[in-house]
Write a protein that holds these residues in place. Structure first.
Motif, PDB file in Angstrom:
ATOM      1  N   ASP A 258       0.824  -1.214   0.000  1.00 30.55           N
ATOM      2  CA  ASP A 258       0.000   0.000   0.000  1.00 30.55           C
ATOM      3  C   ASP A 258       0.856   1.262   0.000  1.00 30.55           C
ATOM      4  OD1 ASP A 258      -2.205  -1.629   0.023  1.00 30.55           O
ATOM      5  OD2 ASP A 258      -2.618  -1.367   2.174  1.00 30.55           O
ATOM      6  N   ARG A 259       1.958   1.251   0.765  1.00 30.41           N
ATOM      7  CA  ARG A 259       2.846   2.419   0.796  1.00 30.41           C
ATOM      8  C   ARG A 259       3.498   2.620  -0.574  1.00 30.41           C
ATOM      9  NH1 ARG A 259       0.547   1.856   4.597  1.00 30.41           N
ATOM     10  NH2 ARG A 259      -0.777   3.241   3.410  1.00 30.41           N
ATOM     11  N   TRP A 260       3.853   1.532  -1.210  1.00 29.65           N
ATOM     12  CA  TRP A 260       4.482   1.605  -2.547  1.00 29.65           C
ATOM     13  C   TRP A 260       3.494   2.170  -3.560  1.00 29.65           C
ATOM     14  CZ3 TRP A 260       8.482   1.446  -5.782  1.00 29.65           C
ATOM     15  CH2 TRP A 260       8.306   1.009  -7.096  1.00 29.65           C
ATOM     16  N   GLU A 261       2.278   1.681  -3.530  1.00 27.17           N
ATOM     17  CA  GLU A 261       1.292   2.132  -4.521  1.00 27.17           C
ATOM     18  C   GLU A 261       0.855   3.579  -4.286  1.00 27.17           C
ATOM     19  OE1 GLU A 261      -1.892  -0.696  -4.507  1.00 27.17           O
ATOM     20  OE2 GLU A 261      -0.764  -2.124  -5.767  1.00 27.17           O
ATOM     21  N   ALA A 262       0.955   4.052  -3.033  1.00 21.22           N
ATOM     22  CA  ALA A 262       0.542   5.421  -2.707  1.00 21.22           C
ATOM     23  C   ALA A 262       1.679   6.424  -2.893  1.00 21.22           C
ATOM     24  CB  ALA A 262       0.033   5.484  -1.270  1.00 21.22           C
TER      25      ALA A 262
END
Length: 203
Positions: free
Chosen positions: A195-199
């Motif tokens: 999620d951190r990567w995609e955000a």
């Protein structure tokens, strides 16, 4: 890096390898370029290479770890793929590896990975948490995000990575993944990582 050998002959110059690490890095880059070329020109051949590397990884893992650990690793791989990731395998034959990758499939240099898994070569397999790698990849250049990943991994029973290793590559024993509760905590940490990567800000 090369330097002239003191044993050079007039007609046949010889060279010494001064920096062996550079040689290994150059070889790795060359192999990656060859693999990407094959993937573009011969997708079936690239798939065959990937399958051979995956088979080699599990062959080495099975030789050194319990069936329960091997099944736990397969479960982690399946869950990672459900999260939208993919598994990249190293080309080593003596000891191979597996990367939990996000980003362009087939191109490890263009993506990001939180863990690299290694068979144990007689000592039991390990998962290397690549904080050192993440420190140079957005959004995990933010130390607070790496610290949060560490905190989440430390919730696994038997894992206690000190804060001082946030710029290194600490290991987690793969045998710890036999516990259902540990795998669940790892899945939660991996989902948070995804999620951190995609955000992240792609700019």
């Amino acid at each position: 890096m090369l330097a002239p050998s003191p044993q050079n002959e007039a007609t046949f110059p010889r060279w010494l390898v001064v920096d062996g690490q550079q040689r290994l890095t150059t070889l790795s880059l060359a192999l990656a370029a060859i693999r990407e070329h094959i993937a573009g020109a011969q997708p079936d051949e690239a798939e065959r290479i990937d399958e051979e590397r995956a088979e080699r990884f599990f062959h080495q893992l099975t030789a050194d770890d319990s069936p329960e650990t091997v099944e736990a690793v397969r479960d982690v791989f399946a869950h990672w793929e459900e999260l939208g990731g993919w598994i990249g395998h190293g080309s080593g034959r003596v000891t191979t590896s597996a990367f939990l990758m996000l980003g362009n499939a087939g191109s490890p240099g263009r993506g990001i990975w939180p863990l690299t898994l290694y068979p144990g070569s007689g000592r039991g397999g390990t998962a290397e948490v690549v904080f050192q790698h993440l420190a140079g990849r957005e959004p995990f250049t933010d130390r607070a995000l790496r610290s949060e990943l560490l905190r989440r991994l430390n919730e696994m029973d038997g894992v206690d990575i000190p804060e001082g290793r946030l710029d290194l590559r600490p290991n987690i024993r793969l045998s710890l993944l036999e516990k259902d509760a540990n795998r669940e905590r790892l899945f939660e940490a991996l989902a948070w990582f995804r999620d951190r990567w995609e955000a992240r800000d792609p700019s």
